[in-house]
Design an enzyme around this catalytic site. Structure first.
Site, PDB file in Angstrom:
ATOM      1  N   GLY A   1      13.927  13.640 -16.218  1.00  9.09           N
ATOM      2  CA  GLY A   1      14.403  15.022 -16.334  1.00  9.09           C
ATOM      3  C   GLY A   1      15.629  15.144 -17.221  1.00  9.09           C
TER       4      GLY A   1
ATOM      5  NE  ARG B   1       8.491  -4.287  -8.368  1.00  5.76           N
ATOM      6  CZ  ARG B   1       9.251  -3.314  -8.837  1.00  5.76           C
ATOM      7  NH1 ARG B   1       8.858  -2.069  -8.774  1.00  5.76           N
ATOM      8  NH2 ARG B   1      10.408  -3.597  -9.379  1.00  5.76           N
TER       9      ARG B   1
END
Lengths: 217, 645, 257
Positions: free
Chosen positions: B46, B338
């Site tokens: 953003g 992961r």
């Protein structure tokens, strides 16, 4: 002056302060001449030199300006600082800081009061605003000093004032270096040490004179 | 079921972005001034987007719920940011980064987007260095790299354990510069609660001023969502307390499709849960796996003795330790992706070999690394992480192994976007973690920062122009128009109805329950029966929530409980969609592990013939959703069983 | 653990506030300070009371949102941690804990323990960045930066903007915050280009916002959760002086000052 930025104010204060610190050194040197035991000959000579030399006269103005600047900015900055926190904490600050650093304004006021007395006792007499005590000429600083220090109360007041000045200086010298931006991890410990040593020297040095006079009476 | 089209340019994957840029429409500087853009969120995506769009000359309004843009949760990313610079001369290239990302994502990401990501990654590093981001350097003054899970090259740039913080401060600086220049207006402490559509196009938002409670309307020619991930649906996660799905969810309810919601990443190296009052989980950077070795005792009697504190971990002899990652995956060892590392930890703990008082933790041991590299080197690499661990757990990793356990960390799913990052609502864009686009079913370490900044700095500023070029004759919108009135009224009504329920339990109570359901049935391992159970439990929870959430205070004032209540209401609905998505995907891939679909060795078993698609859900009323597919075509990369052995 | 909390309660920015006493019980020593406050708030909500508002977000010591003045110290008794990383094991059973908001003219209270720190944003907007545009920058390795300088810049850049320095300072000065940003950028070749302009504009903005002056008590350094050194303030002073004395003056800067 009011419009100067916070850093400019502090820098001018620091410069004036450090100048006053060097002046103290000169003053101490002259005071210590009283210890020579020559009946004040050397001391009076130095006092006369300081009172008559034209270059010194110029410096005298600079010195007064330095005092004025340091004190005025000190007051101004303190008021601004107080305004920056209108609501106080209910639980007082207990952060780890150097103890003396928080009381610069207070120690400064005590030193200022002493300074006023000191001016009345010496400078005002010299320039004729205040009448000298009977039997002492207005420019005779030697006998004036002996007379004042022969009073234990005055000597005590004098010594206490210099104790507070020492406390003031203990923080002031390294603080001045920090404000002027002369802080470097390599040298800052040395600056702090020299600052503390110097403040001790001033307190002890100035206190020796009344003690000597009292004891040798 | 409609088939979604990503509208990626034709041609070889390596030339698509160049071709796009050459062909996309531009907006001339005079016209940019007449166009308004709303950006929701001030994380890496953003903030970088708002700064870049402001710099181009658009009028930008940027919104964040925090008190300042600099606090967005991107700051919490510790490890680093990938880029295919090949500064280490170890054979890296844009293609390799692209390949690793697709493979790491278990072949569920769109080739065209991922290649573009790899391609612009180098520009990100250049820009950040120019902004003054203090990346780690060699003594010669040049940038250094570290390796990260899922890659065989060292391509990760880092700033000690604070890479996210430093990158966000760079973007925040750029944003601040545009705010000072008047190109961007900042609206802090605002929750964005709804999207406003005019004639089917996104034209504004409804926000709530969190300080005054005022409902505000903001109009624009385009809306960009960068509101991050939705990991907080699990209650306990590594996300910030305020992280929420509400802007994206309101877009979903207005017609934007939500893709792969069940793809959540469970991070293998977090500090284990200590008790019931726990409010959040803390992540330890994955970079720790470079030097730490993961193990549990090989013998159950040692587990018992450790738990009773009869022995210390260091007393367990080498021969009685099970370095299970090194054992199972000799090629990658402790650096497997992961999802693989997380499941392996769960497998050991489920088998009873977990350590710590709760038995849900494994050791991450630095004794070897300290011996090999010296205390000082380890300190310079991980000093602040060790400190953080010690502060929370009151044990020093220099003396005793860390204890870690997986925790929810990142959500690969999100709003469906096309090649231009536009959702299925024209004029509504989604960037960063809140879209689904680049990480497939699993994200590699140090790729989130890369994606957020790539989207914000280097992709959206081009693609949004292609849309806005056709809007230059559209006058500014009136936030008093009927569409805005309706939306604002709906938000006001919703707040009132949430506020005025039966008042039985606090918001946190319900959130905690939702989290337990999600972790239990839609967490690291899922199965059909469990997911069906979860659907039932969530429906029940939603009913109770509607009847009995207790919220003190009023609607028109600062009311953090009311904020939470809106967010949790959306999380409950989202939780249901996640479970539906996990149910429909009858395969295992990346972070989505269905117990029914695994190899004989317990590895995820993909079904490329039937599930090589993006599952995008369309809102069809409160408890209904329709699945649409975007078929994934792999032209550059041959699909293969992921193997890190 | 059983504790007595004395907490500043203030409904809104304009309302009067006061310290209110609360008791909490059954707190685990492994809980964080906020989890203890969560427990209090859950109790208040369920008993029809008004929960205590406090700022918090990441709860892992990095976002800088949390801001409690605990027993006379910002972020409480532990050195180098934020309130969210403060654990109850730092307190004793039966303790009385005073909790107040940051106090400074530039940080007005919004509600209970929450203050408005947008003054920090304004200071950064005044110049706490390098003015580069997206695109058109040289390769990242074009300018080598000595590792020592880069590390020093990083140390300054670790500031999380929490405001503990202002809260701790007897003068509510923001010198450490600004010193850290000025130092971070002045130490890097990329930031040096604008260094003179940056420091002057940021200091001018700081003064305008009503922060106090620096008395060099160094309470800021003692309380900074990231341990940022006051040598950064000295560096800022140095930068400021050299900018005032030697920098070329650009017309626009003169006007803006």
């Amino acid at each position: 002056m009011l419009l100067y930025s916070s850093i400019t104010k502090k820098v001018l204060m620091a410069l004036a302060g450090l100048f006053l610190v060097t002046f103290l050194c000169v003053h101490l040197g002259i005071n210590l001449m009283l210890l020579k035991g020559d009946g004040g000959l050397m001391f009076s000579e130095a006092a006369t030199f300081m009172g008559t030399n034209q270059v010194i006269k110029v410096f005298e103005i600079v010195l007064f300006a330095g005092f004025l600047l340091h004190i005025l900015f000190g007051i101004l900055v303190s008021f601004q600082n107080r305004a920056a926190r209108p609501t106080a904490y209910a639980c007082g600050n207990s952060s780890e800081t150097s103890f003396f650093s928080k009381y610069m304004f207070h120690t400064g006021i005590i030193v200022f009061i002493f300074l006023v007395l000191h001016f009345i006792d010496f400078y005002f007499i010299k320039i004729g605003i205040v009448a000298p005590p009977p039997g002492i000429a207005s420019h005779d600083f030697y006998h004036r000093t002996l007379l004042l220090f022969s009073s234990p109360w005055y000597s005590l007041l004098y010594i206490i004032s210099f104790l507070f000045l020492g406390i003031h200086l203990n923080h002031a010298i390294q603080s001045g270096f920090q404000t002027l931006g002369w802080n470097h991890s390599k040298y800052m410990d040395a600056v702090k040490f020299i600052g503390s040593a110097y403040s001790l020297l001033i307190t002890v040095g100035f206190s020796i004179v009344p003690l000597y006079i009292l004891l040798s009476k | 079921m409609t088939r979604l089209n990503a509208r990626a340019p034709e041609g070889p994957v390596a030339e698509k972005w160049t071709a796009y840029k050459a062909g996309c429409k531009l907006v001339n500087p005079n016209n940019k001034r007449k166009l308004d853009i709303i950006v929701v969120g001030t994380g890496l995506a953003g903030a970088s987007a708002a700064a870049s769009l402001g710099q181009l000359g658009y009028n930008v309004k940027v919104f964040c719920y925090q008190d300042t843009p600099r606090r967005a949760h991107s700051i919490a990313a510790q490890g680093g940011i990938n880029a295919a610079k090949n500064y280490q001369n170890d054979g890296d290239s844009a293609y390799r980064l692209f390949y690793d990302t697709i493979k790491g994502g278990d072949y569920r990401a769109r080739e065209a987007n991922v290649y573009r990501l790899a391609e612009v990654s180098n520009q990100i590093i250049d820009l950040c260095v120019a902004q003054g981001v203090p990346f780690a350097r060699e003594y010669g003054g040049l940038l250094t790299n570290r390796s990260f899970g899922g890659a065989q090259v060292s391509r990760t740039f880092y700033a000690r354990g604070q890479t996210g913080q430093q990158l966000l401060l760079g973007a925040y600086g750029a944003l601040s510069r545009q705010i000072a220049a008047g190109n961007v207006t900042l609206y802090n402490r605002r929750d964005v609660l709804d999207m406003v559509l005019v004639d089917g196009k996104a034209r504004g938002i409804i926000a709530r001023n969190l300080v005054t409670g005022e409902i505000e309307r903001h109009a624009a020619h385009a809306v960009v969502l960068a509101n991050g991930g939705y990991g907080n649906v699990f209650f306990l996660s590594t996300n910030a307390m305020g992280s929420n799905v509400t802007p994206a969810w309101s877009a979903y309810k207005k017609g934007a499709m939500f893709a792969n919601p069940s793809f959540t990443q469970i991070h293998p190296t977090c500090i284990p849960v200590h008790g019931d009052a726990q409010s959040k989980l803390t992540l330890m950077s994955e970079s720790l796996r470079n030097d730490g070795r993961i193990w549990v005792p090989a013998k159950l009697k040692d587990v018992e003795r450790l738990r009773n504190k009869e022995v210390k971990p260091s007393d367990i002899p080498e021969s009685d330790r099970d370095y299970y990652l090194e054992r199972r995956y000799p090629a990658f060892g402790n650096l497997v992706p992961r999802d693989v590392a997380s499941r392996a930890a769960k497998e050991r703990c489920d088998a009873g070999f977990g350590v710590g008082t709760t038995g849900v933790a494994v050791y991450l041991d630095f004794a070897d690394a300290i011996k090999r590299k010296g205390h000082d080197t380890i300190d310079s690499l991980y000093g602040n992480l060790f400190q953080m661990y010690q502060q929370i757990v009151a044990e020093s990793p220099y003396e005793t192994p860390m204890m870690i356990y997986p925790a929810v960390h990142y959500t690969m799913g999100g709003l469906w976007v096309d090649y231009e990052l536009m959702t299925t609502i024209p004029g509504l864009y989604a960037i960063g973690e809140c879209n689904f686009s680049d990480h497939g079913a699993n994200r590699l370490g140090a790729s989130a920062l890369m994606q957020g900044l790539a989207d914000g700095y280097f992709v959206l500023p081009y693609t949004i122009g292609n849309y806005l070029a056709a809007e230059i004759h559209t006058p500014r919108f009136d936030p008093a128009s009927s569409e805005f009135n309706t939306a604002a009224q709906a938000v006001t009504d919703r707040l009132k109805s949430i506020k005025n329920t039966g008042a039985k339990e606090s918001v946190d109570h319900f959130h905690r329950r939702l989290g337990k359901i999600m972790w239990e049935y839609c967490g690291m391992a899922r199965n059909e029966a469990g997911l069906n159970e979860a659907l039932y439990l969530i429906a029940e929870l939603r009913g109770e929530y509607a009847r009995g959430v207790k919220i003190p205070g009023g609607v028109n004032e600062y009311n953090p409980e009311l904020e939470k209540a809106c967010r949790v209401a959306d999380f409950i609905d989202l939780g249901e969609l996640m479970v539906r998505d996990a149910l429909q995907r009858s395969e295992s891939c990346g972070g989505h592990f269905r117990e029914e679909y695994q190899t004989s060795e317990g590895e995820a078993l993909r079904n490329d013939d039937e599930f090589a698609f993006v599952g995008a859900w369309e809102y069809k009323g409160r408890d209904a959703a329709q699945l649409h597919r975007e078929e994934l075509q792999f032209k550059e990369i041959k699909l293969s069983q992921r193997s890190y052995k | 653990m059983n504790l007595t909390l004395k907490i500043w309660r203030q409904k809104s920015a304009t309302a009067e506030g006061q310290m209110v006493s609360y008791d909490v019980s059954g707190i685990s020593a492994d809980s964080s300070f906020f989890e203890m406050l969560d427990t209090l708030n859950q109790k208040l909500i369920m008993s029809g009371g008004d929960p205590v508002s406090f700022d918090h977000d990441c709860r892992e010591g990095i976002c800088g949102t949390c801001s409690l003045y605990i027993n006379g110290r910002p972020h409480g008794p532990e050195k180098g941690v934020t309130t969210c990383q403060l654990h109850m094991r730092s307190f004793k059973d039966g303790d009385t804990i005073h909790i107040e908001p940051w106090r400074a003219r530039a940080f007005p209270v919004i509600s209970d323990l929450i203050v408005d720190r947008s003054a920090f944003d304004k200071i950064i907007q005044a110049g706490g960045y390098v003015s580069v545009n997206t695109g058109g920058v040289p390769d990242a390795n074009t300018i080598p930066v000595p590792k020592e300088k880069s590390d020093e810049a990083f140390d300054a850049a670790t500031c999380i903007g929490c405001g503990a320095c202002v809260a701790a300072c007897s003068n509510a000065a923001a010198m450490l915050f600004i010193g850290a940003k000025v130092s971070h950028l002045a130490l890097l070749p990329q930031g040096q280009v604008e260094a003179a302009k940056r420091v002057q504009q940021m200091v001018a903005c700081m003064d305008e916002l009503g922060f106090g002056n620096c008395s060099n008590t160094y309470a800021c350094e003692a309380e900074c959760p990231k341990g940022i050194s006051v040598s950064n303030i000295a560096r800022m002073n140095r930068e400021f002086l050299s900018a005032k004395l030697f920098a070329e003056k650009e017309k626009i800067i003169q006007d803006s000052l």
